[in-house]
Design a protein around this motif. Structure first.
Motif, PDB file in Angstrom:
ATOM      1  N   GLU A  33       4.555 -45.122 -25.345  1.00 29.77           N
ATOM      2  CA  GLU A  33       5.298 -45.599 -24.178  1.00 29.77           C
ATOM      3  C   GLU A  33       6.765 -45.206 -24.272  1.00 29.77           C
ATOM      4  O   GLU A  33       7.365 -44.725 -23.299  1.00 29.77           O
ATOM      5  CB  GLU A  33       5.176 -47.128 -24.096  1.00 29.77           C
ATOM      6  N   GLU A  34       7.328 -45.383 -25.440  1.00 25.60           N
ATOM      7  CA  GLU A  34       8.765 -45.167 -25.584  1.00 25.60           C
ATOM      8  C   GLU A  34       9.139 -43.692 -25.571  1.00 25.60           C
ATOM      9  O   GLU A  34      10.214 -43.326 -25.117  1.00 25.60           O
ATOM     10  CB  GLU A  34       9.274 -45.820 -26.874  1.00 25.60           C
ATOM     11  N   LEU A  35       8.267 -42.845 -26.116  1.00 16.90           N
ATOM     12  CA  LEU A  35       8.621 -41.430 -26.196  1.00 16.90           C
ATOM     13  C   LEU A  35       7.861 -40.575 -25.198  1.00 16.90           C
ATOM     14  O   LEU A  35       8.124 -39.379 -25.068  1.00 16.90           O
ATOM     15  CB  LEU A  35       8.372 -40.884 -27.615  1.00 16.90           C
ATOM     16  N   GLY A  36       6.895 -41.185 -24.543  1.00 24.61           N
ATOM     17  CA  GLY A  36       6.153 -40.426 -23.544  1.00 24.61           C
ATOM     18  C   GLY A  36       5.146 -39.456 -24.134  1.00 24.61           C
ATOM     19  O   GLY A  36       4.853 -38.423 -23.548  1.00 24.61           O
ATOM     20  N   LYS A  56       3.425 -46.895 -18.662  1.00 22.73           N
ATOM     21  CA  LYS A  56       2.390 -45.855 -18.550  1.00 22.73           C
ATOM     22  C   LYS A  56       1.233 -46.067 -19.530  1.00 22.73           C
ATOM     23  O   LYS A  56       0.109 -45.691 -19.259  1.00 22.73           O
ATOM     24  CB  LYS A  56       3.024 -44.487 -18.839  1.00 22.73           C
ATOM     25  N   VAL A  57       1.541 -46.593 -20.687  1.00 23.71           N
ATOM     26  CA  VAL A  57       0.510 -46.715 -21.721  1.00 23.71           C
ATOM     27  C   VAL A  57       0.241 -48.181 -22.067  1.00 23.71           C
ATOM     28  O   VAL A  57      -0.875 -48.578 -22.353  1.00 23.71           O
ATOM     29  CB  VAL A  57       0.964 -45.972 -23.010  1.00 23.71           C
ATOM     30  N   ILE A  58       1.332 -48.968 -22.004  1.00 26.02           N
ATOM     31  CA  ILE A  58       1.188 -50.393 -22.308  1.00 26.02           C
ATOM     32  C   ILE A  58       0.372 -51.054 -21.205  1.00 26.02           C
ATOM     33  O   ILE A  58       0.593 -50.783 -20.030  1.00 26.02           O
ATOM     34  CB  ILE A  58       2.587 -51.056 -22.387  1.00 26.02           C
ATOM     35  N   LYS A  85      12.067 -38.362 -22.811  1.00 24.23           N
ATOM     36  CA  LYS A  85      11.218 -38.943 -21.769  1.00 24.23           C
ATOM     37  C   LYS A  85       9.960 -38.108 -21.635  1.00 24.23           C
ATOM     38  O   LYS A  85      10.012 -36.878 -21.745  1.00 24.23           O
ATOM     39  CB  LYS A  85      11.989 -38.923 -20.436  1.00 24.23           C
ATOM     40  N   ASP A  86       8.846 -38.749 -21.407  1.00 27.44           N
ATOM     41  CA  ASP A  86       7.566 -38.046 -21.177  1.00 27.44           C
ATOM     42  C   ASP A  86       7.276 -36.973 -22.223  1.00 27.44           C
ATOM     43  O   ASP A  86       6.728 -35.910 -21.910  1.00 27.44           O
ATOM     44  CB  ASP A  86       7.569 -37.379 -19.788  1.00 27.44           C
ATOM     45  N   GLY A  87       7.673 -37.197 -23.421  1.00 29.62           N
ATOM     46  CA  GLY A  87       7.399 -36.228 -24.482  1.00 29.62           C
ATOM     47  C   GLY A  87       8.284 -35.005 -24.430  1.00 29.62           C
ATOM     48  O   GLY A  87       8.021 -34.005 -25.086  1.00 29.62           O
ATOM     49  N   ASN A  88       9.359 -35.070 -23.641  1.00 22.30           N
ATOM     50  CA  ASN A  88      10.279 -33.938 -23.521  1.00 22.30           C
ATOM     51  C   ASN A  88      11.717 -34.417 -23.639  1.00 22.30           C
ATOM     52  O   ASN A  88      11.991 -35.616 -23.680  1.00 22.30           O
ATOM     53  CB  ASN A  88      10.111 -33.256 -22.163  1.00 22.30           C
ATOM     54  N   ILE A  89      12.614 -33.440 -23.665  1.00 21.48           N
ATOM     55  CA  ILE A  89      14.038 -33.743 -23.655  1.00 21.48           C
ATOM     56  C   ILE A  89      14.593 -33.367 -22.282  1.00 21.48           C
ATOM     57  O   ILE A  89      14.346 -32.248 -21.794  1.00 21.48           O
ATOM     58  CB  ILE A  89      14.778 -32.918 -24.739  1.00 21.48           C
ATOM     59  N   LEU A  91       9.721 -51.207 -31.602  1.00 16.22           N
ATOM     60  CA  LEU A  91      10.533 -50.872 -30.422  1.00 16.22           C
ATOM     61  C   LEU A  91      11.942 -50.485 -30.859  1.00 16.22           C
ATOM     62  O   LEU A  91      12.508 -49.482 -30.393  1.00 16.22           O
ATOM     63  CB  LEU A  91      10.630 -52.080 -29.490  1.00 16.22           C
ATOM     64  N   HIS A  92      12.496 -51.267 -31.765  1.00 11.96           N
ATOM     65  CA  HIS A  92      13.830 -50.943 -32.294  1.00 11.96           C
ATOM     66  C   HIS A  92      13.803 -49.606 -33.015  1.00 11.96           C
ATOM     67  O   HIS A  92      14.739 -48.807 -32.891  1.00 11.96           O
ATOM     68  CB  HIS A  92      14.325 -52.034 -33.247  1.00 11.96           C
ATOM     69  N   ALA A  93      12.732 -49.359 -33.764  1.00  9.03           N
ATOM     70  CA  ALA A  93      12.646 -48.096 -34.498  1.00  9.03           C
ATOM     71  C   ALA A  93      12.594 -46.915 -33.526  1.00  9.03           C
ATOM     72  O   ALA A  93      13.205 -45.868 -33.767  1.00  9.03           O
ATOM     73  CB  ALA A  93      11.418 -48.108 -35.406  1.00  9.03           C
TER      74      ALA A  93
END
Ligand code: FAD
Ligand code: FES
Ligand code: FES
Lengths: 762, 320, 166
Positions: A486-489, A5-7, A551-555, A525-527
C-alpha cells in the motif's frame, strides 16, 4: 487519505504457495547431517519423591551418546524467564510434580536406541498424595508442592469503588458457580527442534511465538551469551498461545551444547498433551447486584485458577481473567478475589483469549440470569450497560473506538433475534454473549510497550520486511506485505517478509496479545515512511532528480507529478550511488498504553476490540442437542484483509465450539490425563460445523494502522457462554460447567422430567 | 519388530505355527495405532492382506454370501449382492473416518481389540492405571472384577450377528465355520487359535421380506467409536413378524443380544413394532454393561441404548 | 538382533522406487525419511487427525498407520505430486483463493482428500464435501473456507477440462 488499493482487500496469503505444495519447512522437516536424537524420561507419577536414579545401564547401551539427570545440568534452576515466581527446573531434582515432568535426557544415535535407553534408566519413587482438583488445592489438605504452603501460587485482591455500599443499594441479585476446564490448544504440529552447537555458538531451528524469549531461555540454561545464539524460524503448524513457553527447543539447545553436536528432539502427540502447557482450568463464583431497571451496580467475583505444578504464564492469564471482562460494562464497583493454585498437572499457560474465555463463560451467563430475573431481553440488558468510546472503564481502559452497539444490531439481524424471540419454538433457543479484549496488550517486557520493524530495499529492488514476531498461520506476513504494498505501490506478492530470525530482525517480546496488526503494523508504517524519505533524499541529492515521491511502485516528481523512473531503477541507482548500501527503513511504535498499577488498573492497550456472539440450539427430548447456528460479529477496526479476518473468525469460533461442547482433558484424581489422544480429546471435525455467520464492524481506531485493531483472539471468547445461554433458552436448564456434553444435558433433562431437583437450578 | 508377508494362506498358517508370538495384521488400523502409541509391543507381525482367498465376495450355492476378510469397509457399499443387507452397509459406512474405511478390513473389524479409557489412554511411562489389559492386577472399571471388562466397540460385528453370519476360519487343521457370535469370549478374548486365520464371513440368504438397520451414538460425527450401537433385523411374511434379532454393540466385552425380542415380536404385525419395542426398553437397559468413559457414565449409556434401539426400530418401520 | 529388512517397490507420484527398508517401517516414515518427501505430515501417528493422508491406489489413507510394505506394488500419491514446479494444481489454487490455508500443517492432507473426492465426484454438494473431509482435522480454519475451496476447485477443474477439450 487516498483511496486504499491493497488494504482491505482479500489478498492471497503470501506464504501460501509453499504450504499447498508441501514445500513449507516445519521444524520436524529439518534434516541435518550428523544429527543425534534426544528423548526425555518423564515422571512415573504425578507426584513423588525421587529416591534413587541410576542411569548406568542406559549409558552402557551401544549407540547412546549421553544420559543426563538434574545433577549434570549446571543451570538446572534457570528455566523459564517469564513466570513471575521463577520456580521451575529443567529436570526434576528431588521431586516430580506432574505426569509429564522430566527426569532425564537421553541422547543417542537414533530414535530406537534412545527409546531403549529410556527403559534402562532406573528410578525408585516414593509416591506422594496428588492434588488434582482446584477444590482439593484450595482445601490444602495435601500440598502439590512441599515448598508452597497452602498451594497458593498467586493471590490477587482488587476492589474498585464501594462494593458494600452498592450491594446495599441494589435490589436484584444473581449468582452462579462456574467451572471451565483446562484445555489443550492442539496446534497440529508437534513441537520439534534441531540445535547445532559449534565452537561456542548455537543455531536452533524451531517454531515459537517468542523467538527472543526462547533465546533468553536457552542462554540461561546453557550459559552461552545471547549474542552467540541464533534462532532460525521454521514454518509453524499453529500455536494458539501454546508456543509462548516451550521447554522442547530450549532443552534441545541445552543438549546440543552438552554433547557439542547436532541434536534433534520431536514430541510425540502424547508428550504434546502431557508435557506442554495447556490452558488454566478455572472455578469462578460471581454475584452480581443491579437495580430494578437493570442497571449493573456491582459485582463480587471469586476465582480459582489452576497453575499446574510450576508457574509459566499462568499469573498473567489469571490476572486477565480476573479483570478484563468487567471493562465491557458500566459497573460502579467490583470486588475480585483471584487465587492461583498449584496442582499436580502440567504447568498451564496461554491459550487464545488468555483467560478471557474462562471469565466470559461465567460473567456472560450471570448477566443472562439477570435478564431472566428482570424479564428483560438479554440483548437489551447488555445494551443498557455497555461502555462507550472515550469513556474510561472500571479498570482503566480508554478505548477510542467502541463498536459494540453496532455489533449487537448486526448480530441480531443475522440471527433474526427479535423474530426468534417472539415466535419461540419448543426445544429451540437462542443465546447471546458480548466480549471485550485488548489489541496489543503489553506482554513480555516491563521495560517497554512498543514494537519495531525494519524494511530493507536492496539494489536489486528486493523489498524485505524484518520483524521479530512470528507467522503461525494467522496471516501476519500477508498483512505486513499489504502494508508495504500500500505504501510503496508494489505488488504484495513481491514483498519478502522475514519473521523471527534472531540474527536479522529487531528484538521482539513475542507474538501475543493480539498485537501484530496494531503494533507491528504501525511500526512498519513508520518504517515505510522512513525508507521513502531516505530513498527520495538520496535520489534528490545524489542522482539529481529534484524533489520526488514514491507512488505506485515508481518515482514521480513531487510537484510535477511526472514519471521519473521505476522504483527498481531508483533502488539500483541510489544503491550504487551509496557504494552498494541498501536502504533500511526503521520503524518504531510506542503505544499509548501502560503496564497497569499493582492492582491491574491502567490503559493496557492502544485499542480494544469488541464483539457479539450468538448461538442457536435445539435441545431434544432425549437430551441430545445440536448447535444449529453461530453468529459472530466483531469490531476489529479497519479490516486489512477480509479473507484472513474471516479465517480467524471461523477458526476461533470452531475452537470455542469445541471447548463448550466436547473438548476435555479429563484429568483424574491420579493426575492422569484420560483424554491424552486427539481421538479422546475430541476437537471438532468438519461434521460438527454448524452454520456460521460472521460480520465485521469497521470502526476506524485512531491508534491503529489505517484504523485497524485486531481479530486473532476475540472469536474464541464468547461462543461458550452464548451456547450455554441458548441451551437455557431452549430448555430452561442452566449449565455452569464446560464442556456441556450431550450426556450432561441428557442427565439433567431426565432429572427435570422426573421432577427431581427441579428447583435446584434457580 | 519384524513384519513378514507370507505369499499364500498355507505359508501364513505355517508362519504363525512356527512363530507363536507373531501377531496378524490386516488393514492395521486397529493394531498399528496402539503400537505407535506404545500401548503394545510385538516382536513379529504377520501381514496377511491381499491373499486371494480373502479378497473375494461370492454367492454360494445355498444362497449365502461369502465376504472375504480382506474386503475393505469402504468397498462394502460398492458390492451389488450386498445391497439388501442394509444394516451391514450402514455399519460399514460409519466406522471411524473415510481414510480408515479405505484401509480397514472386515476381518480386522470384527477381531479388533476391546477398548477402555484406562487402557487406550494409558500413559506408557507411568504405572498408574495399570489394568489387566496392560498386564496389571486390577480392573479400574469394576474394582472387584477378576478380569478385563473393556468394551468391544466393533460396528460390524453386531450387524453380522444380527444376520446370523458365520465366520470361516482357516487353521492348521483346515477350514471350519462357526457363528460370528461365538468368536467372542470373556475378557475380550477371541475364540481362535494363535494360528487361525479368518478367511471371511458368510451371510445367510435373506428372508423374502426382511428389514435391517444399524444405529450408533457417538460424540463427534467422525472418528469416534460408538458409545453404544444397535443392530436390528426383522423378517416378515404377509405383514407378520417371523423372526427378529436385536444386537447391541459397545454393550460390554462382547456384542449383547436382546434374546427377548423374538418372544415379543414373533407372530405380531410389523405395524405394531414401535409399541412392542417400547415394551422391551427395560430389557435393553439390563443387557448394557455399566461402563464409564471420559464422556458418559453407565446410566447415560443405558439411556442412549434405549434411544438408539427405538431409532433403529423406527428405521425398520420406515423401510416397511 | 538385526532388524528384518524388506524390499518394497512403490510407485510414488508417477516414479517407481525400489528400496530395502526395515520391515516394520510405516509408510509415512518411508516417504519422509527415505524419499525425503516431507510434505506429508505427522501430527498423531495414530489415525486420529488426517495430516498424513496420501492416496494409495487413488484412495486416501493414513500413512502413519500403514506399513510401507502394505503399499508395496501399489501407487502412492503425495502432495509433492500435485504441481509441476511452475504451475499449481487447481485444487492448490482454490485453497489459496478461498483462504483455506492458515498454518498449513493440515493442508497437504486436506488437499489429498479433496483430490480423491474430486476424482470420484466432480460436483460434490456440501454434504458430500463434509463426508469426504471428515477424516481430516484442521485446528486453524474452522473448515468454513476449506469447504469454499473444494467448491472452487471443482469449478476450476471444470474450466480446465473445458479448455482441454477444445
Ligand atoms: C481413530 C480410529 C477410529 C476408529 N473408529 C472405529 C469405529 O468407529 N468403529 C469400529 O468398529 N472400529 C473403529 N476403529 C478400529 C479399526 O479401524 C477398525 O475396527 C478396522 O475395521 C480394523 O480393521 P483392520 O483390518 O485395520 O484391522 P487390523 O488392525 O489389521 O487387525 C485388527 C485385529 O484383528 C486381527 N486380525 C485381522 N485380520 C485377521 C484375520 N483375517 N484373521 C485373524 N485375525 C485377524 C489382528 O491380529 C488384530 O488383532 C477405529 C480406529 C481408529 C484408529
Ligand atoms: S498423523 Fe496420521 S492420522 Fe494423524
Ligand atoms: S491450517 Fe492449521 S491446522 Fe489447518
Amino acid at each position: 487519505m487516498d483511496e486504499l488499493k491493497v488494504i482491505g482487500k482479500p489478498i492471497r496469503r503470501i506464504d501460501g504457495k509453499v504450504k499447498v505444495t508441501g514445500k513449507a519447512v516445519y521444524s520436524d522437516d529439518v534434516i541435518l547431517p550428523r544429527t543425534l536424537i534426544a528423548k526425555v524420561l518423564h515422571a512415573r507419577y504425578a507426584h513423588a519423591k525421587i529416591l534413587r536414579l541410576d542411569t548406568q545401564k542406559a549409558k552402557d547401551l551401544p549407540g547412546v551418546v549421553a544420559v543426563y539427570t538434574a545433577k549434570d545440568i549446571k543451570f538446572n534452576d534457570k528455566y523459564f524467564r517469564m513466570g513471575a515466581t521463577r520456580d521451575t527446573w529443567v529436570l526434576a531434582e528431588d521431586y516430580v510434580r506432574y505426569i509429564g515432568d522430566m527426569v532425564a535426557f537421553v541422547v543417542a544415535e537414533d530414535e530406537e536406541i534412545a527409546e531403549k535407553a529410556l527403559k534402562l534408566i532406573e528410578v525408585d519413587y516414593e509416591q506422594l498424595p496428588v492434588v488434582a482438583t482446584l477444590t482439593d488445592a484450595e482445601a490444602a489438605e495435601h500440598l502439590a508442592r512441599g515448598d508452597k504452603p497452602g498451594n497458593v501460587a498467586m493471590p490477587l485482591v482488587v476492589e474498585r469503588g464501594d462494593v458494600e455500599k452498592d450491594f446495599a443499594e441494589a435490589t436484584v441479585f444473581v449468582s452462579g458457580k462456574y467451572s471451565f476446564p483446562s484445555l489443550h490448544q492442539l496446534h497440529l504440529e508437534p513441537n520439534s527442534a534441531t540445535a547445532v552447537y559449534e565452537m561456542g555458538k548455537l543455531t536452533v531451528y524451531c517454531a515459537s511465538q517468542v523467538w527472543f524469549h526462547i533465546r533468553e531461555d536457552i542462554s540461561a540454561v546453557t550459559g552461552i551469551p545471547e549474542k552467540d545464539i541464533e534462532i532460525k524460524p521454521m514454518d509453524i503448524g499453529g500455536a494458539f498461545g501454546a508456543r509462548n513457553d516451550q521447554p522442547l527447543p530450549v532443552f534441545t539447545a541445552l543438549l546440543a551444547t552438552m554433547v557439542k553436536g547436532t541434536v534433534k528432539m520431536t514430541n510425540s502427540r502424547l508428550e504434546e498433551f502431557l508435557a506442554c502447557r495447556p490452558s488454566l482450568g478455572m472455578d469462578i463464583e460471581i454475584t452480581m447486584a443491579a437495580d430494578s431497571e437493570g442497571n449493573f451496580l456491582s459485582k463480587k467475583t471469586k476465582l480459582l485458577s489452576g497453575f499446574g505444578a510450576y508457574s509459566s504464564d499462568s499469573d498473567a492469564v489469571t490476572a486477565i481473567a480476573c479483570l478484563r471482562a468487567d471493562n465491557n460494562y458500566r459497573f460502579r464497583s467490583v470486588y475480585i478475589e483471584g487465587t492461583g493454585l498449584y496442582l499436580n498437572h502440567a504447568p498451564t499457560a496461554a491459550y487464545r483469549g488468555f483467560g478471557n474465555p474462562q471469565m466470559h463463560f461465567a460473567l456472560e451467563q450471570t448477566i443472562d440470569k439477570l435478564a431472566v430475573k428482570l424479564k428483560m431481553d438479554p440483548t437489551e440488558l447488555r445494551m443498557k450497560n455497555f461502555m462507550h468510546a472515550h469513556e474510561t472503564t472500571i479498570h482503566g481502559f480508554k478505548p477510542q473506538t467502541n463498536g459494540i452497539a453496532e455489533c449487537m444490531n448486526k448480530a441480531k439481524e443475522l440471527m433474526k433475534w427479535d423474530e426468534k424471540k417472539k415466535n419461540s419454538v419448543k426445544g429451540k433457543g437462542v443465546g447471546v454473549a458480548a466480549l471485550i479484549h485488548c489489541s496489543g496488550s503489553r506482554a513480555g517486557k516491563p521495560e517497554f510497550a512498543g514494537s519495531s520493524a525494519h524494511l530493507r530495499l536492496e539494489g536489486s529492488g528486493a523489498l524485505t520486511v524484518l520483524i521479530g514476531e512470528c507467522e503461525m498461520g494467522q496471516g501476519a506476513k500477508t498483512v505486513f506485505a499489504q502494508i508495504v504494498a500500500e505504501e510503496l505501490g508494489v505488488d504484495p506478492q513481491q514483498v519478502n517478509v522475514i519473521m523471527g530470525d534472531t540474527a536479522l530482525t529487531p528484538f521482539s517480546t513475542g507474538t501475543n496479545g493480539s498485537k501484530l496488526t496494531i503494533n507491528l503494523g504501525n511500526a512498519l508504517l513508520h518504517a515505510c515512511k522512513d525508507l521513502k524519505r531516505k530513498l527520495t533524499e538520496c535520489l534528490r541529492e545524489r542522482i539529481g532528480t529534484g524533489p520526488v515521491i514514491v507512488k505506485d511502485g515508481n518515482i514521480y516528481g513531487e510537484y510535477t507529478g511526472e514519471y521519473v523512473m521505476s522504483l527498481e531503477e531508483a533502488s539500483a541507482r541510489a544503491c550504487y550511488a551509496r557504494n552498494g548500501q541498501a536502504f533500511l527503513g526503521v520503524g518504531i511504535f510506542e503505544p499509548k498504553a501502560d503496564l497497569g498499577d499493582r492492582t491491574g488498573y491502567g490503559n493496557l492497550a492502544p485499542a480494544y476490540p469488541f464483539g457479539i456472539q450468538m448461538a442457536e440450539v435445539t435441545v431434544y427430548d432425549d437430551g441430545s442437542y445440536t448447535v444449529d447456528k453461530l453468529v459472530s460479529v466483531h469490531d476489529i477496526g479497519k479490516v486489512i484483509n477480509s479473507q484472513m479476518a474471516y479465517g480467524q473468525l471461523y477458526g476461533g469460533v470452531m475452537q470455542a465450539l469445541g471447548s463448550v461442547t466436547m473438548e476435555n482433558l479429563s484429568i483424574n484424581n491420579e493426575g492422569i490425563y484420560q483424554a491424552n489422544t486427539i481421538l479422546e480429546y475430541k476437537p471438532p471435525t468438519i461434521l460438527e460445523m454448524p452454520e456460521i455467520e460472521g460480520a465485521l464492524v469497521e470502526t476506524i481506531d485512531p491508534y491503529g494502522p489505517y484504523g485497524a485493531k485486531c481479530i486473532a483472539e476475540p472469536p474464541i471468547i464468547a461462543i461458550a457462554p452464548a451456547v450455554a445461554n441458548a441451551i437455557y433458552d431452549a430448555c430452561g436448564l442452566r449449565f455452569e460447567q464446560a464442556p456441556i456434553t450431550p450426556a450432561l444435558v441428557k442427565k439433567k433433562l431426565m432429572q427435570k422430567q422426573r421432577g427431581a431437583n427441579a428447583e435446584e437450578e434457580a | 519388530m519384524n513384519v513378514s508377508k507370507p505369499q499364500t494362506i498355507d505359508d501364513a498358517v505355517l508362519f504363525l505355527t512356527e512363530h507363536p508370538d507373531a501377531k496378524i495384521v490386516a488393514g492395521g488400523t486397529d493394531l498399528l495405532p496402539r503400537i505407535n502409541q506404545k500401548l503394545e509391543e510385538h516382536a513379529e507381525l504377520c501381514y496377511i492382506d491381499d491373499l486371494p482367498e480373502m479378497c473375494e465376495v461370492r454367492a454360494e450355492q445355498d444362497g449365502s454370501i461369502f465376504v472375504g476378510a480382506s474386503i475393505r469397509l469402504a468397498e462394502v457399499a460398492e458390492i451389488k449382492i450386498l445391497t439388501k443387507y442394509t444394516g451391514f452397509l450402514q455399519a460399514a459406512s460409519k466406522v471411524a473416518s473415510p481414510q480408515i474405511r479405505n484401509q480397514a478390513t472386515i476381518g480386522g473389524n470384527i477381531l479388533q481389540e476391546n477398548r477402555c479409557m484406562y487402557f487406550n489412554n494409558q500413559v506408557p511411562w507411568s504405572d498408574v492405571n495399570h489394568c489387566f489389559k496392560w498386564g496389571g492386577k486390577q480392573c479400574f472399571q469394576y474394582k472387584n472384577s477378576k478380569e478385563c471388562v473393556a468394551l468391544f466397540q466393533s460396528d460390524v460385528a453386531p450387524v453380522l450377528i444380527s444376520f446370523g453370519a458365520k465366520a470361516v476360519i482357516r487353521g492348521s487343521e483346515g477350514i471350519r465355520e462357526m457363528p460370528v457370535k461365538d468368536l467372542y469370549m470373556q475378557a475380550g478374548l477371541k475364540n481362535l487359535a494363535h494360528n487361525d486365520i479368518l478367511l471371511g464371513v458368510k451371510l445367510p440368504p435373506l428372508f423374502k421380506t426382511e428389514y435391517s438397520a444399524y444405529v450408533r451414538k457417538t460424540i463427534r460425527g467422525s472418528f469416534d467409536f460408538p458409545l453404544v450401537s444397535c443392530a436390528v433385523r426383522v423378517c416378515v411374511d404377509a405383514n407378520i413378524i417371523k423372526d427378529s434379532r436385536v444386537v447391541f454393540g459397545a454393550a460390554g466385552v462382547m456384542p449383547a443380544e436382546l434374546h427377548m425380542s423374538n418372544e415379543v415380536f414373533i407372530g405380531r404385525k410389523i405395524e405394531d413394532l414401535p409399541l412392542l419395542a417400547d415394551e422391551l426398553q427395560p430389557a435393553v437397559s439390563k443387557i448394557i454393561a455399566p461402563f464409564q468413559d471420559t464422556r458418559i457414565n453407565a446410566a447415560v449409556r443405558k439411556d442412549m441404548a434405549k434411544e438408539i434401539f427405538i431409532k433403529a426400530i423406527a428405521q425398520i418401520c420406515q423401510g416397511n | 538382533m538385526d532388524k528384518q529388512m524388506a524390499e518394497v517397490k512403490i510407485k510414488i507420484n508417477g516414479r517407481e522406487y525400489r528400496d530395502r527398508i526395515p520391515s516394520d517401517m510405516m509408510l509415512i516414515d518411508y516417504l519422509r525419511k527415505y524419499r525425503l518427501l516431507t510434505g506429508t505430515k505427522k501430527a498423531c501417528g495414530a489415525g486420529e487427525c488426517g495430516s498424513c493422508t496420501v492416496l494409495l491406489n487413488g484412495k486416501p489413507i493414513y500413512s502413519c498407520i500403514t506399513l510401507a510394505i502394505q503399499a508395496s506394488g501399489k501407487t502412492v500419491e503425495t502432495i509433492e505430486g500435485l504441481s509441476d514446479g511452475d504451475e499449481l494444481h487447481p485444487i492448490q489454487e482454490a485453497y489459496l483463493d478461498a483462504g483455506a490455508v492458515q498454518c498449513g500443517y493440515c493442508t497437504p492432507g486436506f488437499i489429498m482428500s479433496t483430490k480423491a473426492l474430486l476424482n470420484k465426484v466432480s460436483h460434490p454438494d456440501e454434504k458430500c464435501i463434509k463426508e469426504a473431509l471428515a477424516g481430516n482435522i484442521c485446528r486453524c480454519t474452522g473448515y468454513h473456507q476449506i469447504i469454499d475451496a473444494v467448491k472452487l476447485a471443482s469449478e476450476k477443474m471444470d474450466q480446465e477440462a473445458d479448455i482441454n477439450e477444445r
